[in-house]
Design a protein around this motif. Structure first.
Motif, PDB file in Angstrom:
ATOM      1  N   PHE A   1       0.886  -1.169   0.000  1.00 34.21           N
ATOM      2  CA  PHE A   1       0.000   0.000   0.000  1.00 34.21           C
ATOM      3  C   PHE A   1       0.917   1.210   0.000  1.00 34.21           C
ATOM      4  CE2 PHE A   1      -2.918   3.140   1.770  1.00 34.21           C
ATOM      5  CZ  PHE A   1      -4.121   2.796   1.174  1.00 34.21           C
TER       6      PHE A   1
ATOM      7  N   ASN B   1       2.307   4.979  -1.916  1.00 37.99           N
ATOM      8  CA  ASN B   1       2.260   6.069  -2.876  1.00 37.99           C
ATOM      9  C   ASN B   1       3.664   6.232  -3.428  1.00 37.99           C
ATOM     10  OD1 ASN B   1      -0.393   7.141  -3.053  1.00 37.99           O
ATOM     11  ND2 ASN B   1      -0.159   8.082  -1.036  1.00 37.99           N
TER      12      ASN B   1
ATOM     13  N   TYR C   1       4.505   7.182  -7.212  1.00 35.06           N
ATOM     14  CA  TYR C   1       3.914   7.374  -8.539  1.00 35.06           C
ATOM     15  C   TYR C   1       4.855   6.972  -9.668  1.00 35.06           C
ATOM     16  CZ  TYR C   1      -0.236   9.703  -6.672  1.00 35.06           C
ATOM     17  OH  TYR C   1      -1.421   9.977  -6.042  1.00 35.06           O
TER      18      TYR C   1
ATOM     19  N   VAL D   1      -0.098   5.090 -10.125  1.00 38.69           N
ATOM     20  CA  VAL D   1      -0.821   5.961  -9.186  1.00 38.69           C
ATOM     21  C   VAL D   1      -1.678   5.206  -8.168  1.00 38.69           C
ATOM     22  CG1 VAL D   1      -0.845   7.924 -10.774  1.00 38.69           C
ATOM     23  CG2 VAL D   1      -2.779   6.353 -10.763  1.00 38.69           C
ATOM     24  N   GLN D   2      -1.966   3.924  -8.442  1.00 38.88           N
ATOM     25  CA  GLN D   2      -2.760   3.167  -7.468  1.00 38.88           C
ATOM     26  C   GLN D   2      -1.850   2.688  -6.330  1.00 38.88           C
ATOM     27  OE1 GLN D   2      -6.047   3.048  -7.862  1.00 38.88           O
ATOM     28  NE2 GLN D   2      -5.899   4.021  -9.872  1.00 38.88           N
TER      29      GLN D   2
ATOM     30  N   VAL E   1      -0.853  12.517   4.047  1.00 29.20           N
ATOM     31  CA  VAL E   1      -1.673  13.720   3.860  1.00 29.20           C
ATOM     32  C   VAL E   1      -3.111  13.340   3.489  1.00 29.20           C
ATOM     33  CG1 VAL E   1      -1.178  14.076   1.394  1.00 29.20           C
ATOM     34  CG2 VAL E   1      -1.596  16.060   2.860  1.00 29.20           C
ATOM     35  N   GLU E   2      -3.300  12.103   2.998  1.00 28.47           N
ATOM     36  CA  GLU E   2      -4.643  11.630   2.637  1.00 28.47           C
ATOM     37  C   GLU E   2      -5.436  11.158   3.862  1.00 28.47           C
ATOM     38  OE1 GLU E   2      -3.614   8.515  -0.057  1.00 28.47           O
ATOM     39  OE2 GLU E   2      -2.790   9.882  -1.544  1.00 28.47           O
TER      40      GLU E   2
ATOM     41  N   PHE F   1       0.585   8.563 -20.012  1.00 28.66           N
ATOM     42  CA  PHE F   1      -0.005   9.123 -18.803  1.00 28.66           C
ATOM     43  C   PHE F   1       1.054   9.339 -17.731  1.00 28.66           C
ATOM     44  CE2 PHE F   1      -2.339   8.526 -14.745  1.00 28.66           C
ATOM     45  CZ  PHE F   1      -3.149   9.628 -14.857  1.00 28.66           C
TER      46      PHE F   1
ATOM     47  N   PRO G   1       1.686  11.300 -14.329  1.00 29.24           N
ATOM     48  CA  PRO G   1       0.964  12.091 -13.330  1.00 29.24           C
ATOM     49  C   PRO G   1       1.760  13.268 -12.760  1.00 29.24           C
ATOM     50  CG  PRO G   1       1.663   9.990 -12.407  1.00 29.24           C
ATOM     51  CD  PRO G   1       2.012   9.947 -13.858  1.00 29.24           C
TER      52      PRO G   1
ATOM     53  N   TRP H   1       4.907  17.998  -4.818  1.00 32.32           N
ATOM     54  CA  TRP H   1       3.464  18.180  -4.629  1.00 32.32           C
ATOM     55  C   TRP H   1       3.101  19.651  -4.459  1.00 32.32           C
ATOM     56  CZ3 TRP H   1      -0.308  15.238  -6.091  1.00 32.32           C
ATOM     57  CH2 TRP H   1      -0.048  13.869  -6.288  1.00 32.32           C
TER      58      TRP H   1
ATOM     59  N   ARG I   1       2.784  21.027  -7.852  1.00 30.29           N
ATOM     60  CA  ARG I   1       1.586  20.569  -8.535  1.00 30.29           C
ATOM     61  C   ARG I   1       0.320  21.276  -8.030  1.00 30.29           C
ATOM     62  NH1 ARG I   1      -0.626  16.438 -11.712  1.00 30.29           N
ATOM     63  NH2 ARG I   1      -2.788  16.267 -11.104  1.00 30.29           N
TER      64      ARG I   1
ATOM     65  N   TYR J   1      -0.654  21.539  -0.877  1.00 33.71           N
ATOM     66  CA  TYR J   1       0.513  20.894  -0.274  1.00 33.71           C
ATOM     67  C   TYR J   1       1.611  21.928  -0.072  1.00 33.71           C
ATOM     68  CZ  TYR J   1      -2.137  17.111  -2.369  1.00 33.71           C
ATOM     69  OH  TYR J   1      -3.154  16.275  -2.747  1.00 33.71           O
TER      70      TYR J   1
ATOM     71  N   PRO K   1      -7.488  21.513   1.912  1.00 27.78           N
ATOM     72  CA  PRO K   1      -8.701  22.165   1.388  1.00 27.78           C
ATOM     73  C   PRO K   1      -9.828  21.176   1.060  1.00 27.78           C
ATOM     74  CG  PRO K   1      -6.730  22.905   0.206  1.00 27.78           C
ATOM     75  CD  PRO K   1      -6.279  21.867   1.175  1.00 27.78           C
ATOM     76  N   ARG K   2      -9.484  19.924   0.778  1.00 32.70           N
ATOM     77  CA  ARG K   2     -10.532  18.983   0.380  1.00 32.70           C
ATOM     78  C   ARG K   2     -10.943  17.999   1.465  1.00 32.70           C
ATOM     79  NH1 ARG K   2      -8.622  16.231  -4.633  1.00 32.70           N
ATOM     80  NH2 ARG K   2      -6.527  17.006  -4.247  1.00 32.70           N
ATOM     81  N   TRP K   3     -10.218  17.982   2.569  1.00 36.76           N
ATOM     82  CA  TRP K   3     -10.652  17.104   3.660  1.00 36.76           C
ATOM     83  C   TRP K   3     -10.071  17.578   4.987  1.00 36.76           C
ATOM     84  CZ3 TRP K   3      -7.795  15.141  -0.537  1.00 36.76           C
ATOM     85  CH2 TRP K   3      -6.442  14.948  -0.308  1.00 36.76           C
TER      86      TRP K   3
END
Lengths: 313, 201
Positions: free
Chosen positions: A66, A68, A70, A74-75, A126-127, A174, A176, A244, A247, A252, A265-267
């Protein structure tokens, strides 16, 4: 200093026995083919350090499946699946910039010259999820002292390897992120005794998906600061760029200190899901309050005295 | 006039669609409850339900273009696809409330009031409720013309759901890019056919 807390639990409890006994098998299964490189899963001679935790460590299979990273996709499960072609040997780290003696350090020589400690650290992404990881490594300060930073050096910049032929995330249509992945620390953060260059996890050399052969671990900061597969370290006068932050600067920050009072900002960052080894939905408590500086406030809060942490997030 | 047996056959195929439609939710719940959904089973299940909602929404929105462009008439399945979308969005929200946020109300309220991507998702769920409540024959008869007007909300819901998905992720996966393209295409088809109708009149 209250930072050196003696270990309170025997080492046999730090590593759940079933994972300890099965670790080679798990690596073999989780990253089939990797073992052939020879660099995988070599045991490391480590000494116990005072930096340990009462928290239950996250099982090896979760720490290594599990991720991160990239450069390998990305998964979260991509790095374990896609890092089989990556060969972390031979490996050198170039250290330059504002130093007395710039050096290109051979990783194997470095490994032989440093005392490897085992440290159990909290890892807060951070997630808003977290793990507890037994790392093996040595303080970054030991590495930096080899090159003697100049008085004018204020920051440390780090760079990850770029090898599109071995890292599927760095090639193809692709992409990221921009490569190389870059990160940075203030010099005093870099010299802090908690700041670790990890070369192993669970007593063995780092699997590719965890940033082989050497990566940064800064336990009071969000996980993305822990740059993996480091090939270059540069001491600078100005604050270096970080991937980050480039980006999404509003999401970040450069500091990225774990702070339950400053939301993404999103959580919300007020709490975190404890992941891995939970035994599914109903295996036990899976959310807890996030601690200031990820629980390392006693050790590191003084680094930021007088600083507006909401602004410098 | 269709015979009774063909009516029953038609009803049976719709109920079969419902039965199949709920299987992913049951299967996902079973995997998560038995620790077979990876390291972060709660987040995985939450996303899994959201993705199934998006898939059913795509199928529901594809029914009209399939008929008009390809002459394939699957209109009898549209209601079931819409209702399944509603249930999966509801499951997605319930998992967020319980398994993910563990009913920590202050944080949930902060999320729902402050965070744009969650606000968009919440509005989409709220707008889906009247559509689900009026999905019965009785309501369709009662509302007449207004039923069609009301159910045009699905286009607003689609945009909100899409924005929710895109904003909620750090970097879009290939699957998400495909779903985004499909939904944009399906919405674009409506815009195209309305503007053509308007020109014709």
């Amino acid at each position: 200093m209250p930072s050196y807390r003696p270990p309170r639990i025997p080492s046999s409890e730090i590593t759940p026995k079933k994972f300890w006994l099965n670790r080679r098998q798990i690596i073999g299964a989780g990253a089939a083919g990797l073992v052939a490189t020879g660099a995988q899963a070599a045991p490391l001679e480590s000494v116990k350090s005072g930096y340990t935790l009462d928290d239950k460590p996250t099982p090896f299979k979760d720490v290594t499946n599990f991720n991160n990273f990239y450069e390998f996709g990305v998964q979260k499960t991509d790095p374990a699946k896609n890092s089989g072609d990556f060969n972390p040997r031979p490996w050198t780290i170039e250290i330059d910039g504002l130093v007395q003696t710039p050096k290109t350090v051979d990783f194997d020589e470095l490994l032989a010259s440093e005392t490897i400690e085992e440290r159990v650290y909290r890892m807060r992404c951070v997630e808003a999820w977290s793990m507890v990881i037994p790392w093996n490594g040595f303080p970054l300060s030991a590495l930096l002292s080899k090159v003697e930073p100049l008085g004018s050096a204020k920051y440390v910049a780090f760079e990850t390897v770029v090898r599109p032929e071995e890292m599927p995330g760095q090639r193809g249509f692709f992409q990221p992120l921009d490569w190389p992945y870059v990160e940075g620390l203030r010099l005093d953060e870099a010299m802090h005794p908690l700041t670790l260059m990890a070369v192993g996890v669970y007593g063995e050399t780092l699997p590719n998906q965890n940033g082989a052969p050497i990566r940064l671990v800064v336990p009071w900061k969000y996980g993305f600061k822990g740059i993996k597969s480091v090939v270059k370290i540069t001491l600078t006068e100005k604050q270096p760029p970080s991937t980050w932050n480039l980006r999404a600067p509003s999401e970040y920050g450069f500091y990225a200190n774990v702070n339950p009072e400053v939301d993404h900002p999103r959580w919300s960052q007020a709490s975190e899901r404890i992941i891995g080894g939970s035994g599914g939905f109903f295996g036990g408590a899976n959310r807890k309050d996030t601690l200031m500086f990820n629980g390392y406030a006693d050790e590191v809060a003084s680094l930021y005295d007088g600083m507006d942490l909401k602004k410098n997030f | 006039m269709p015979s009774k047996s063909s009516y029953l056959k038609r009803q049976a195929s719709i109920w079969l669609l419902y039965a199949i439609g709920f299987l992913p939710a049951i299967w996902g719940f079973y995997l998560g409850a038995t620790d077979q959904m990876g390291t972060d089973p709660v987040k995985s299940f939450e996303h899994y339900l959201g993705f199934w909602a998006i898939r059913f929404l795509i199928l529901a929105l594809a029914i009209t273009p399939l008929r008009e462009v390809f002459g394939l008439n699957l209109i009898k399945y549209r209601r079931a696809l819409g209702v399944l979308t509603f249930w999966y969005v509801l499951f997605h929200f319930l998992v967020y409330l319980t398994l993910d946020q563990a009913l920590r109300l202050p944080e949930i309220i902060a999320d729902i009031t402050k965070r744009p991507f969650i606000i968009f998702g919440m509005i989409a769920l709220v707008l889906l409720i009247p559509l689900a409540l009026t999905s019965f024959n009785w309501a369709i008869r009662k509302l007449r013309k207004n039923w069609k007007r009301l159910h045009r909300l699905v286009y607003v819901i689609t945009i909100l759901g899409l924005v929710h998905m895109v904003m909620g992720t750090k970097v879009l996966s290939v699957e998400q890019i495909i779903y985004t393209a499909a939904l944009v295409l399906l919405l674009g088809y409506r815009v195209f056919s309305w503007s053509r109708k308007r020109m014709a009149t």
